[in-house]
Design an enzyme around this catalytic site. Sequence first.
Site, PDB file in Angstrom:
ATOM      1  CD  GLU A  91      -2.770  -1.062   2.530  1.00 32.91           C
ATOM      2  OE1 GLU A  91      -3.308  -2.117   2.871  1.00 32.91           O
ATOM      3  OE2 GLU A  91      -2.876  -0.004   3.179  1.00 32.91           O
ATOM      4  CB  CYS A 108       6.101  -5.725   8.937  1.00 29.80           C
ATOM      5  SG  CYS A 108       7.200  -4.907  10.110  1.00 29.80           S
ATOM      6  CB  CYS A 115       0.435  -3.323  12.895  1.00 29.64           C
ATOM      7  SG  CYS A 115       0.913  -3.167  11.167  1.00 29.64           S
ATOM      8  N   GLY A 153       5.912  -2.430   6.457  1.00 31.29           N
ATOM      9  CA  GLY A 153       7.311  -2.806   6.637  1.00 31.29           C
ATOM     10  C   GLY A 153       8.048  -1.938   7.631  1.00 31.29           C
ATOM     11  CD  GLU A 154      11.539  -0.872  11.573  1.00 30.76           C
ATOM     12  OE1 GLU A 154      10.529  -0.500  12.178  1.00 30.76           O
ATOM     13  OE2 GLU A 154      12.517  -0.134  11.390  1.00 30.76           O
ATOM     14  CB  SER A 183       8.725   5.770   9.938  1.00 32.23           C
ATOM     15  OG  SER A 183       7.955   5.228  10.972  1.00 32.23           O
ATOM     16  CB  SER A 206       7.149   3.325  16.327  1.00 31.60           C
ATOM     17  OG  SER A 206       6.948   3.686  14.986  1.00 31.60           O
ATOM     18  CG  HIS A 208       3.794   2.519  19.670  1.00 38.28           C
ATOM     19  ND1 HIS A 208       3.028   3.410  18.959  1.00 38.28           N
ATOM     20  CD2 HIS A 208       4.500   1.807  18.741  1.00 38.28           C
ATOM     21  CE1 HIS A 208       3.237   3.235  17.663  1.00 38.28           C
ATOM     22  NE2 HIS A 208       4.132   2.288  17.500  1.00 38.28           N
ATOM     23  CG  ASN A 282      -8.651   3.502  11.666  1.00 43.66           C
ATOM     24  OD1 ASN A 282      -9.678   4.099  11.970  1.00 43.66           O
ATOM     25  ND2 ASN A 282      -8.392   3.083  10.455  1.00 43.66           N
ATOM     26  CB  CYS A 325      -0.674   0.624   7.698  1.00 42.47           C
ATOM     27  SG  CYS A 325       0.641  -0.403   7.099  1.00 42.47           S
TER      28      CYS A 325
HETATM   29  S1  SF4 Z   1       3.340  -1.021  12.839  1.00 39.41           S
HETATM   30 FE1  SF4 Z   1       5.040  -0.887  11.354  1.00 39.41          FE
HETATM   31  S2  SF4 Z   1       6.720  -1.981  12.415  1.00 39.41           S
HETATM   32 FE2  SF4 Z   1       4.836  -2.590  13.452  1.00 39.41          FE
HETATM   33  S3  SF4 Z   1       4.202  -4.505  12.409  1.00 39.41           S
HETATM   34 FE3  SF4 Z   1       3.139  -2.774  11.407  1.00 39.41          FE
HETATM   35  S4  SF4 Z   1       4.440  -2.251   9.670  1.00 39.41           S
HETATM   36 FE4  SF4 Z   1       5.687  -3.464  11.090  1.00 39.41          FE
END
Ligand code: SF4
EC number: 2.1.1.-
Length: 348
Positions: A91, A108, A115, A153-154, A183, A206, A208, A282, A325
């Site tokens: 995406e 990821c 997520c 992805g990371e 990020s 990130s 959190h 969300n 996402c």
């Molecule tokens: S929030 Fe980002 S780092 Fe965490 S699992 Fe989702 S895509 Fe990966």
Amino acid sequence: MQLAELNQRLADLGAKPRHIGRITRAWLLGKPLDTGTRHQKTENFLPLSVRQALPTLAGELDGLARLRSEHPGADGSARLLVELADKQMVESVLLPRDGLCISSQVGCAVGCVFCMTGKSGLLRQLSSAEMVAQVVLARRLRPVKKVVFMGMGEPAHNLDNVLEAIDLLGTEGGIGHRNLVFSTVGDPRVFERLPQQQVRPALALSLHTTDAELRRQLLPKAPRIDPEELVELGEAYARAIDYPIQYQWTLLRGINDSQQEMDNLLRLLKGKFAVLNLIPYNSLQDDEFQRPDGDRIVQMVRYLHSRGVLTKVRNSAGQDVDGGCGQLRARAAGLVVQRRSSPLADRT
Ligand code: SF4
């Protein structure tokens, strides 16, 4: 295809660096590869062998990232489902004010519990050219002046390719260096490599939670860096590039919205070169996680802001479209499953 391979292919056809530069810039702007300049037509500039190969090359580059579907949101953003050459999907999100969020991996490995992308694990890395191709695709739809690597992805897990893409976008791609945003959940390699880059992007971390143990539960496969250390590393990079760190905080009701967290955040971030982005989760209706009430969110922002932490509420773009996402891709791939109950649920 990696960007270096693209250069090599053109060089093998007889292109000199100035030819490669022009073709690459045309591609990056979403224009035909044989676009000339006002003063110099392509036929007077590019070698014949290169010109003859351009249609094939253009087809291959177009195939790196094809628009599978577009989902406009009420906030001026649009989620794009993008198909890669091997039919995998990622995406991208067109953001308001000429921004674009792109993906760096299919799936990821970090596995953040809130997520959708994390649920599938890592399927494969994206090449540097596939990341740039998402920008090219978006530029055919609207202008792009800012690129954030916050999609699927990371980026730290695909570091070489991400840095190669950032380098090209920040040089030939016409995007200001601080308008490129790397990020990450935080990884020691990021703090070693980013300061050495020719193009040093802005950084989003990130966070959190300020609780190291809770962070391990929320981001199970993230490197074990305590929040204090992460903020110290972030602060050093912010000072090095003279640009603030964006700390990302997905707000989960009953999990990381307590007064204790707010007080710890004050301790951690007060006086730092930083912006705190609170991102209300969300929620879908029967979701295991929920966002705090609007009143609570306003209260938190006021509390932090009035005590010296620059705090903003950011809603994830296009959230009226199809959730967070990874949800578009999951839906297209038939991966949306009944959400499991969370091991964290009893914290609420
Ligand atoms: S929030 Fe980002 S780092 Fe965490 S699992 Fe989702 S895509 Fe990966």
